[in-house]
Design a protein around this motif. Structure first.
Motif, mmCIF file in Angstrom:
data_model
loop_
_atom_site.group_PDB
_atom_site.id
_atom_site.type_symbol
_atom_site.label_atom_id
_atom_site.label_comp_id
_atom_site.label_asym_id
_atom_site.label_seq_id
_atom_site.Cartn_x
_atom_site.Cartn_y
_atom_site.Cartn_z
ATOM 1 N N VAL A 30 -58.837 44.299 -21.631
ATOM 2 C CA VAL A 30 -59.011 44.065 -23.068
ATOM 3 C C VAL A 30 -60.052 45.023 -23.632
ATOM 4 C CG1 VAL A 30 -59.857 42.399 -24.770
ATOM 5 C CG2 VAL A 30 -58.187 41.687 -23.049
ATOM 6 N N MET A 31 -61.166 45.212 -22.911
ATOM 7 C CA MET A 31 -62.184 46.166 -23.356
ATOM 8 C C MET A 31 -61.597 47.572 -23.470
ATOM 9 S SD MET A 31 -65.416 44.845 -21.047
ATOM 10 C CE MET A 31 -66.363 46.350 -21.282
ATOM 11 N N LEU A 32 -60.793 47.963 -22.495
ATOM 12 C CA LEU A 32 -60.151 49.279 -22.517
ATOM 13 C C LEU A 32 -59.296 49.445 -23.762
ATOM 14 C CD1 LEU A 32 -59.145 51.971 -21.256
ATOM 15 C CD2 LEU A 32 -57.500 50.609 -19.953
ATOM 16 N N PHE A 33 -58.447 48.467 -24.043
ATOM 17 C CA PHE A 33 -57.547 48.568 -25.188
ATOM 18 C C PHE A 33 -58.297 48.520 -26.522
ATOM 19 C CE2 PHE A 33 -54.237 48.438 -22.221
ATOM 20 C CZ PHE A 33 -53.015 48.597 -22.847
ATOM 21 N N LEU A 34 -59.322 47.670 -26.605
ATOM 22 C CA LEU A 34 -60.098 47.611 -27.842
ATOM 23 C C LEU A 34 -60.876 48.906 -28.051
ATOM 24 C CD1 LEU A 34 -61.347 43.909 -27.841
ATOM 25 C CD2 LEU A 34 -59.414 44.909 -29.084
ATOM 26 N N GLY A 35 -61.371 49.485 -26.972
ATOM 27 C CA GLY A 35 -62.035 50.788 -27.073
ATOM 28 C C GLY A 35 -61.089 51.860 -27.580
ATOM 29 N N LEU A 36 -59.863 51.844 -27.081
ATOM 30 C CA LEU A 36 -58.865 52.809 -27.557
ATOM 31 C C LEU A 36 -58.552 52.590 -29.035
ATOM 32 C CD1 LEU A 36 -56.426 52.735 -24.518
ATOM 33 C CD2 LEU A 36 -57.959 54.602 -25.158
ATOM 34 N N ALA A 37 -58.486 51.332 -29.448
ATOM 35 C CA ALA A 37 -58.206 51.036 -30.856
ATOM 36 C C ALA A 37 -59.341 51.525 -31.752
ATOM 37 C CB ALA A 37 -57.990 49.536 -31.046
ATOM 38 N N LEU A 38 -60.579 51.498 -31.267
ATOM 39 C CA LEU A 38 -61.698 52.021 -32.050
ATOM 40 C C LEU A 38 -61.689 53.544 -32.092
ATOM 41 C CD1 LEU A 38 -64.681 49.757 -30.949
ATOM 42 C CD2 LEU A 38 -63.717 49.955 -33.242
ATOM 43 N N ALA A 39 -61.390 54.161 -30.961
ATOM 44 C CA ALA A 39 -61.417 55.627 -30.894
ATOM 45 C C ALA A 39 -60.188 56.264 -31.540
ATOM 46 C CB ALA A 39 -61.531 56.077 -29.439
ATOM 47 N N LEU A 40 -59.057 55.596 -31.438
ATOM 48 C CA LEU A 40 -57.803 56.107 -31.997
ATOM 49 C C LEU A 40 -57.212 55.051 -32.931
ATOM 50 C CD1 LEU A 40 -56.362 57.457 -28.645
ATOM 51 C CD2 LEU A 40 -57.160 58.871 -30.536
ATOM 52 N N PRO A 41 -57.875 54.792 -34.042
ATOM 53 C CA PRO A 41 -57.433 53.685 -34.904
ATOM 54 C C PRO A 41 -56.151 54.023 -35.665
ATOM 55 C CG PRO A 41 -59.277 54.815 -35.924
ATOM 56 C CD PRO A 41 -59.060 55.459 -34.589
ATOM 57 N N ASN A 42 -55.065 53.421 -35.224
ATOM 58 C CA ASN A 42 -53.795 53.575 -35.931
ATOM 59 C C ASN A 42 -52.937 52.350 -35.641
ATOM 60 O OD1 ASN A 42 -52.073 54.093 -33.542
ATOM 61 N ND2 ASN A 42 -53.354 55.916 -33.366
ATOM 62 N N LEU A 43 -51.859 52.220 -36.368
ATOM 63 C CA LEU A 43 -51.030 51.013 -36.255
ATOM 64 C C LEU A 43 -50.420 50.846 -34.872
ATOM 65 C CD1 LEU A 43 -49.346 51.023 -39.774
ATOM 66 C CD2 LEU A 43 -51.258 49.619 -38.979
ATOM 67 N N ILE A 44 -50.083 51.963 -34.226
ATOM 68 C CA ILE A 44 -49.493 51.872 -32.879
ATOM 69 C C ILE A 44 -50.524 51.311 -31.899
ATOM 70 C CG2 ILE A 44 -48.648 53.214 -30.926
ATOM 71 C CD1 ILE A 44 -46.575 53.924 -32.685
ATOM 72 N N GLN A 45 -51.738 51.856 -31.922
ATOM 73 C CA GLN A 45 -52.765 51.388 -30.990
ATOM 74 C C GLN A 45 -53.148 49.943 -31.284
ATOM 75 O OE1 GLN A 45 -53.818 53.281 -28.232
ATOM 76 N NE2 GLN A 45 -54.394 51.200 -27.726
ATOM 77 N N PHE A 46 -53.218 49.567 -32.567
ATOM 78 C CA PHE A 46 -53.518 48.182 -32.917
ATOM 79 C C PHE A 46 -52.417 47.256 -32.404
ATOM 80 C CE2 PHE A 46 -56.034 49.601 -36.908
ATOM 81 C CZ PHE A 46 -57.126 49.914 -36.119
ATOM 82 N N THR A 47 -51.168 47.673 -32.534
ATOM 83 C CA THR A 47 -50.045 46.865 -32.060
ATOM 84 C C THR A 47 -50.081 46.717 -30.540
ATOM 85 O OG1 THR A 47 -48.688 47.571 -33.925
ATOM 86 C CG2 THR A 47 -47.525 46.684 -32.002
ATOM 87 N N LEU A 48 -50.339 47.815 -29.830
ATOM 88 C CA LEU A 48 -50.410 47.762 -28.370
ATOM 89 C C LEU A 48 -51.555 46.864 -27.910
ATOM 90 C CD1 LEU A 48 -49.706 51.526 -27.589
ATOM 91 C CD2 LEU A 48 -48.141 49.592 -27.259
ATOM 92 N N SER A 49 -52.683 46.924 -28.606
ATOM 93 C CA SER A 49 -53.817 46.056 -28.271
ATOM 94 C C SER A 49 -53.464 44.595 -28.510
ATOM 95 C CB SER A 49 -55.050 46.444 -29.097
ATOM 96 O OG SER A 49 -55.471 47.752 -28.763
#
Length: 197
Positions: free
Chosen positions: A141-160
């Motif tokens: 979860v930390m990994l995915f939330l970190g990715l959502a912060l670094a690469l904030p877009n709808l795809i990353q938010f959806t994957l998280s």
């Protein structure tokens, strides 16, 4: 893509590769399958699907971002992107990947993907499992939330979101299976150690 965003994309790919390598090595060393989705009486089809979608999606997106740059940068990315988000995201993603991998290694012969009655290892109570009953999931979860912060877009938010939904559902299933198989031993562990942190 900034250099930090590039590092974040690489972190997820390295994590995925190490996760698969460690799982294959553990399975080979023990001589048994660690893939328990689809086995047992608890239906794990939904979390298994959500995990696959989130991990395959994040790996594909990370590869695309490394090769093409962030192709979906606007409009969410432009509104939320910045050096602070990149730095916090990279730190969170790195720490999460490290925690998840360390926890997976620390489980040793108890490592499983999914849960099925009669096919669980012993309870691991040391290392990260002394502080969390699910440190692998906490790390992911930390990994995915970190990715959502670094690469904030709808795809990353959806994957998280897909990963969070998978983790939530799977933890509930695993708790029922563990309690059914291990009874009082698991109930004691459950009272002593929190589900997350």
């Amino acid at each position: 893509m900034s250099p930090i965003e590039t590092v974040c994309s690489a972190i997820v790919l390295v994590y995925m590769a190490l996760f698969l390598i460690l799982t294959a090595r553990a399975a080979r060393a023990s001589g048994q399958s660690f893939w328990l989705f689809g086995k047992g009486s608890e239906s794990q089809a939904l979390p298994a699907l959500l995990f696959r979608l989130s991990f395959v999606g994040v790996a594909f997106y990370a590869l695309t971002a490394l090769v093409l740059g962030d192709p979906l940068a606007a409009p969410v990315h432009n509104a939320l992107d910045g050096r602070f988000g990149d730095l916090v995201g990279a730190a969170l993603a790195s720490a999460g990947a490290g925690l998840a991998l360390y926890s997976q290694i620390h489980m040793g012969r108890s490592w499983r993907i999914g849960a099925a009655s009669g096919q669980l290892g012993t309870i691991v109570r040391t290392g990260p499992f002394a502080f969390s009953r699910n440190p692998v999931f906490v790390g992911q979860v930390m990994l995915f939330l970190g990715l959502a912060l670094a690469l904030p877009n709808l795809i990353q938010f959806t994957l998280s979101f897909l990963l969070l939904a998978a983790v939530h559902r799977q933890v509930r299933i695993e708790e029922r299976v563990l309690e059914g198989d291990l009874g009082a031993e698991y109930q004691t562990y459950r009272r002593e150690v929190r589900r997350w942190i």
